[in-house]
Design an enzyme around this catalytic site. Structure first.
Site, mmCIF file in Angstrom:
data_model
loop_
_atom_site.group_PDB
_atom_site.id
_atom_site.type_symbol
_atom_site.label_atom_id
_atom_site.label_comp_id
_atom_site.label_asym_id
_atom_site.label_seq_id
_atom_site.Cartn_x
_atom_site.Cartn_y
_atom_site.Cartn_z
ATOM 1 N N PHE B 117 0.786 -1.219 0.055
ATOM 2 C CA PHE B 117 0.064 0.075 0.006
ATOM 3 C C PHE B 117 0.863 1.187 -0.009
ATOM 4 O O PHE B 117 2.073 1.245 0.449
ATOM 5 C CB PHE B 117 -0.944 0.124 1.315
ATOM 6 C CG PHE B 117 -2.334 0.120 0.886
ATOM 7 C CD1 PHE B 117 -3.249 -0.984 0.477
ATOM 8 C CD2 PHE B 117 -3.160 1.389 0.895
ATOM 9 C CE1 PHE B 117 -4.464 -0.850 0.140
ATOM 10 C CE2 PHE B 117 -4.429 1.593 0.609
ATOM 11 C CZ PHE B 117 -4.959 0.386 0.034
ATOM 12 N N GLN B 237 -7.369 15.485 2.859
ATOM 13 C CA GLN B 237 -6.675 14.583 1.539
ATOM 14 C C GLN B 237 -7.334 14.567 0.397
ATOM 15 O O GLN B 237 -8.505 14.362 0.315
ATOM 16 C CB GLN B 237 -6.446 13.379 2.315
ATOM 17 C CG GLN B 237 -5.659 12.160 1.449
ATOM 18 C CD GLN B 237 -5.214 10.943 2.005
ATOM 19 O OE1 GLN B 237 -6.107 10.151 2.355
ATOM 20 N NE2 GLN B 237 -3.978 10.983 2.533
ATOM 21 N N HIS B 239 -7.725 12.027 -2.603
ATOM 22 C CA HIS B 239 -7.278 11.017 -2.926
ATOM 23 C C HIS B 239 -7.104 10.808 -4.592
ATOM 24 O O HIS B 239 -7.563 11.301 -5.368
ATOM 25 C CB HIS B 239 -8.229 9.938 -2.640
ATOM 26 C CG HIS B 239 -7.951 8.400 -2.826
ATOM 27 N ND1 HIS B 239 -7.736 7.823 -4.017
ATOM 28 C CD2 HIS B 239 -7.708 7.540 -1.902
ATOM 29 C CE1 HIS B 239 -7.113 6.562 -3.719
ATOM 30 N NE2 HIS B 239 -7.321 6.252 -2.376
ATOM 31 N N LEU B 249 -14.480 6.427 -4.937
ATOM 32 C CA LEU B 249 -12.948 6.115 -4.682
ATOM 33 C C LEU B 249 -12.809 4.749 -5.457
ATOM 34 O O LEU B 249 -13.432 3.695 -5.513
ATOM 35 C CB LEU B 249 -12.942 5.753 -3.225
ATOM 36 C CG LEU B 249 -11.630 5.337 -2.821
ATOM 37 C CD1 LEU B 249 -10.581 6.141 -2.758
ATOM 38 C CD2 LEU B 249 -11.873 4.874 -1.066
ATOM 39 N N GLU B 252 -6.409 2.413 -3.673
ATOM 40 C CA GLU B 252 -5.035 2.422 -3.814
ATOM 41 C C GLU B 252 -4.581 1.122 -3.971
ATOM 42 O O GLU B 252 -3.439 0.731 -4.416
ATOM 43 C CB GLU B 252 -4.556 3.212 -2.483
ATOM 44 C CG GLU B 252 -3.066 3.450 -2.805
ATOM 45 C CD GLU B 252 -2.663 4.318 -1.483
ATOM 46 O OE1 GLU B 252 -3.461 5.436 -1.121
ATOM 47 O OE2 GLU B 252 -1.940 4.050 -0.865
ATOM 48 N N ARG B 283 -0.582 9.737 -1.001
ATOM 49 C CA ARG B 283 -1.591 10.150 -1.878
ATOM 50 C C ARG B 283 -1.409 11.773 -2.245
ATOM 51 O O ARG B 283 -1.736 11.987 -3.124
ATOM 52 C CB ARG B 283 -2.885 9.956 -1.013
ATOM 53 C CG ARG B 283 -3.338 8.538 -0.715
ATOM 54 C CD ARG B 283 -4.394 8.244 -0.130
ATOM 55 N NE ARG B 283 -4.634 6.777 -0.089
ATOM 56 C CZ ARG B 283 -5.736 6.238 0.960
ATOM 57 N NH1 ARG B 283 -6.417 7.285 1.553
ATOM 58 N NH2 ARG B 283 -5.913 5.407 0.585
ATOM 59 N N HIS B 350 -11.141 13.457 0.001
ATOM 60 C CA HIS B 350 -11.382 12.181 0.454
ATOM 61 C C HIS B 350 -11.401 12.016 2.035
ATOM 62 O O HIS B 350 -12.227 11.496 2.414
ATOM 63 C CB HIS B 350 -10.060 11.475 -0.003
ATOM 64 C CG HIS B 350 -10.162 9.757 0.488
ATOM 65 N ND1 HIS B 350 -11.697 8.939 0.143
ATOM 66 C CD2 HIS B 350 -9.452 8.991 0.998
ATOM 67 C CE1 HIS B 350 -11.259 7.710 0.851
ATOM 68 N NE2 HIS B 350 -9.919 7.795 1.129
ATOM 69 N N ARG B 392 -2.635 11.302 5.742
ATOM 70 C CA ARG B 392 -2.838 10.111 6.230
ATOM 71 C C ARG B 392 -2.322 9.204 5.033
ATOM 72 O O ARG B 392 -2.427 9.390 3.918
ATOM 73 C CB ARG B 392 -4.291 10.000 6.261
ATOM 74 C CG ARG B 392 -4.435 8.425 6.805
ATOM 75 C CD ARG B 392 -6.073 8.358 7.059
ATOM 76 N NE ARG B 392 -6.970 8.405 5.959
ATOM 77 C CZ ARG B 392 -7.370 7.370 5.232
ATOM 78 N NH1 ARG B 392 -6.448 6.227 5.131
ATOM 79 N NH2 ARG B 392 -7.983 7.853 4.077
#
Lengths: 232, 577
Positions: B117, B237, B239, B249, B252, B283, B350, B392
């Protein structure tokens, strides 16, 4: 393009009976039916009432009857349904206002089947082991979002709201076939009841309705088989 | 008639954090969970990719590397003590969920499988590591279901479709909340010794967002109006991979499994921005890279305003087994077949790194001296511990909700066991009654939807991925005008039952308050760090800005204060991947 949108309206504070109202809504073929409903609510009539949250088919809030079939309004595009769209509340549950129904009978059936892992053995320090095959065995029924499209599509449920319904059986299946679970006997006893799994007449409406593509009828058949071969 | 209820603990919100808190609290104290949605509708269910924990099931890993990644990913604005706790407790948290029945994907030997990730590395950035525990690409759905199932088993008391609209305080401690029942339009006063806010994010202040319609920041909004500051609101954030135009979404996890971002020429452009980990860059960096590609003319489509997420080279069985949902989103909403072609994507608003300030016990703190407001707790996206700092890392939100949801639930119940109920203020529901009468009191005018649409467009254009003094100042002026319009808003639905028109209007009020804290905080912060990117101040400035923002509500606007970042063992370094 313009869509002719008919919505079954009902305001319990004013109306004796539900009635259809018609709206002309400007739309793009890639719009969701939910976008049409929002357009009406945000431009024409703020009192139009429906549930929605995620708007992409994962929260399960906006199941409704769209051109005669139970679907999520956020997962049906205008290009699929064309320029004549009729939207009504889910069948088989009491209508509270417009497209919003009382979900409590649905969740009551869900709770009846003990929809949680039952395993009284002390847990190991790390994870309980489970093979990939064992995990795969109940994968399909873990997808359920409790939208009620299946249960409210079932003719047996329309006739008898006491029938536990496909969604509850799907959620029982998810644990009955989980190798870590030890509650299958209790759940099968619940589902062997006269309002349980034997009411299913395999019309496949539930499978057709499921927005998550769960093979609902097959799951019900597997639960029936588990009952037939119980204790052997 | 206002009905009154008395509980030891009231939990507001029933997503992952609220449900995890409820499992602890309802074992120890008389607990009610108040939620404006049915619990399973919560947006935790939309999380896809996974939850990181250094189980080391498939390769060498340890929680200290996870801590380092979290701090570096957060561009050193992370409170390091909190990150250590989260990454250490992650391992136990994953096993807890598994024991509750969470259906994680498995390795061939039956352990929990793990995948790569963004921003998660071994040996402090040497290369990507397989740390994310997952259930296909519906990990959040499975966590939400599992936690809800356990609450059903435990017999937790829920008040579904009740909107908490006010926090009651007395003698500088929590006394309860006031909630509006959707079905009847009645107000309910909940008296409680501990109140735990777990209401999630507020991405609906933006137009292109992955957030659900319900994510309007009611919890932080309620707290802010009662004097609780908002921490680090400028850090939001974006994304990188939202479905084009819709913002839905696309996890990821697609890149974790080998997906590649490509521009209109088919170039895998991330190699130019993050040479070591490329498409697995965090991100904020990936979103800026996409914007840069688009601005420099390498965006695809008739308007050149998107790029592609390409998974067509992956084994089709990997797509079917590990990425089934997100590939279906592409088919359903864009008519694109990901096994054959790139999926059009653009950055989408996001996640709020900021929110209600708390310490590591979940207690809400009121100022730079970390003064606790006894009995008030918060956890999850609505809170700011701060484990995410300025940006994050993917999967750390699901981790945050279970680790700090659990802590908040335990501590709220223990606090309730040690104290009595505070006296309720006189006419506890009075403020809500007056607010609702005021909002519903205009026989005509402009709808909330029109004001909200302008708010969302403004925030996208002026407080999005790239910001400047000019844009933010413009947005401040626009917010004043939006607020003025809101003062004359028209609620068309006059009925008592299921009046979602009235509630959407109430929610817009919270969004306006929170947008103001975001814009004012962002304008003041003259540096670029993590999710806050100022074109007029492109560098990070640790000398002046290695500190958390606290936005207090003041007469006529927002008053800013700052507090230090807790550092333990990691000194800020340049952030390269």
């Amino acid at each position: 393009m313009d869509v002719t949108l008919r919505i079954r309206r009902f305001n319990p504070e004013v109306d004796q009976q539900p009635h259809l109202e018609t709206y002309q809504v400007p739309a793009d073929p890639m719009d969701r039916v939910l976008d049409l409903l929002h357009w009406v609510k945000w431009n024409l009539d703020g009192s139009l009432t429906f549930r929605r949250s995620c708007a992409h088919g994962i929260c399960g809030s906006d199941a409704m009857l769209i051109n005669g079939t139970h679907r999520l309004a956020c997962k049906v595009l205008v290009r699929e349904v064309g320029d004549q769209v009729t939207v009504e509340p889910l069948r088989g549950l009491p209508v509270a206002k417009d497209l919003l129904v009382d979900m409590e009978p649905f969740f009551a059936s869900y709770r009846e089947v003990l929809p949680y892992l039952i395993n009284d053995q002390p847990a190991p320090d790390a994870e309980r082991r489970q093979s990939q095959q064992e995990r795969e065995r109940f994968d399909d029924t873990t997808k359920c979002i409790l939208c009620a499209a299946c249960t409210t599509s079932c003719p047996v449920y329309w006739a008898d709201g006491k029938y536990v319904g496909p969604a509850a059986i799907v959620n029982a299946h998810r644990f009955i076939f989980d190798s870590r679970d030890q509650g299958a006997a209790q759940r099968l006893t619940v589902l062997n009841d006269k309002e349980g799994v034997w009411r299913c007449r395999t019309t496949f409406n539930c499978t057709d309705a499921c927005p998550r593509g769960i093979k609902v009828t097959q799951a019900i058949q597997e639960v029936k088989r588990a009952l037939l071969f119980r204790g052997e | 008639m206002t009905e009154q209820h008395t509980y030891d603990v009231v939990i507001v919100g029933a997503g992952g954090a609220g449900l995890r808190a409820a499992l602890e609290s309802s074992k120890r104290a008389r607990t009610a969970v108040i939620t404006k949605l049915y619990p399973t509708r919560s947006h935790t269910g939309a999380a896809q990719g996974g939850m990181c924990a250094a189980l080391a099931n498939v390769e060498e890993d340890n929680w200290e590397w996870h801590t380092f990644d979290t701090i570096k990913g957060g561009d050193y604005l992370v409170d390091q003590d909190a990150a250590e706790i989260m990454c250490r407790e992650a391992i136990e948290a994953v096993y807890d969920l598994e024991h509750m029945g969470m259906p994680f994907n498995r390795t061939p030997d039956g352990r929990i499988d793990q995948r790569r990730f963004g921003g998660h590395t071994h040996h402090h950035g040497k290369g990507a590591v397989r740390r994310s525990c997952f259930a296909a690409d519906r990990t959040g759905h499975m966590i939400l279901q599992t936690l809800f199932q356990q609450n059903v088993k435990q017999g937790t008391t829920f008040f579904d479709e009740f909107y908490v609209l006010d926090l009651l305080l007395a003698d500088d401690r929590a006394a309860g909340v006031v909630a509006y029942e959707l079905a009847t339009g009645e107000l309910h006063v909940f008296r409680a010794k501990s109140v735990v806010f777990c209401t999630g994010g507020f991405g609906k202040m933006f137009k292109i967002t992955s957030n659900a319609h319900a994510l309007t920041g009611d919890g932080p909004g309620v707290c802010y109006r009662r004097g609780v500051p908002m921490e680090d609101m400028e850090f939001f954030q974006f994304h990188p991979t939202g479905l084009y135009r819709l913002g839905v979404l696309l996890s990821e996890a697609a890149r974790g499994e080998g997906g590649i971002l490509r521009n209109k020429d088919g170039e895998a452009f991330m190699a130019r921005y993050a040479p070591t980990i490329k498409d697995l860059a965090p991100r904020d960096m990936a979103s800026r890279a996409i914007y840069t590609e688009i601005r420099e003319g390498r965006g695809a489509g008739p308007h050149g305003d998107y790029v592609y997420l390409d998974v067509s080279h992956l084994d089709p069985s990997v797509i079917d087994q590990k990425l089934p949902d997100i590939t279906e989103f592409a088919r359903t909403y864009l008519g694109v077949e990901p096994k054959k072609e790139g999926v059009p994507i653009q950055p989408t608003a996001h996640y709020a790194m900021g929110g209600i300030p708390t310490n590591v016990h979940g207690e809400v703190v009121m100022d730079a001296a970390a003064t606790v407001l006894p009995g008030l707790y918060a956890a999850g996206e609505c809170a700011c511990v701060s484990v995410h700092g300025a940006n994050r890392l993917g999967t750390n939100s699901l981790l945050d909700i279970v680790v700090f949801g659990r802590r908040a639930g335990v501590n709220a119940a223990e606090h309730a066991a040690a104290v009595g109920h505070a006296e309720l203020p006189d006419d506890p529901a009075g403020a809500v009654t007056r607010m609702l009468e005021e909002l519903a009191g205009h026989p005509q005018g402009e709808r909330a939807a029109a004001i909200r649409a302008d708010l969302q467009a403004g925030m996208d254009n002026k407080a999005g991925v790239y910001r400047t003094e000019t844009l933010l100042k413009d947005m401040e002026v626009e917010l004043a005008s939006l607020r003025e319009r809101y003062g004359r808003v028209w609620v068309q639905d006059t009925s008592r039952r299921y009046n979602t028109d009235l509630l959407e209007t109430v929610e817009l009020g919270f969004l306006l308050d929170l947008a103001e804290t975001l814009v004012v905080s962002a304008r003041a912060r003259q540096e670029s760090r993590g999710g806050h990117s100022r074109e007029d101040f492109p560098a990070r400035d640790d000398r002046q800005w290695l500190k958390h923002t606290l936005a207090h509500r003041a007469d006529g606007g927002v008053k800013l204060d700052y507090k230090p970042v807790t550092m333990t063992r990691y000194q800020p370094m340049e952030r390269k991947y």
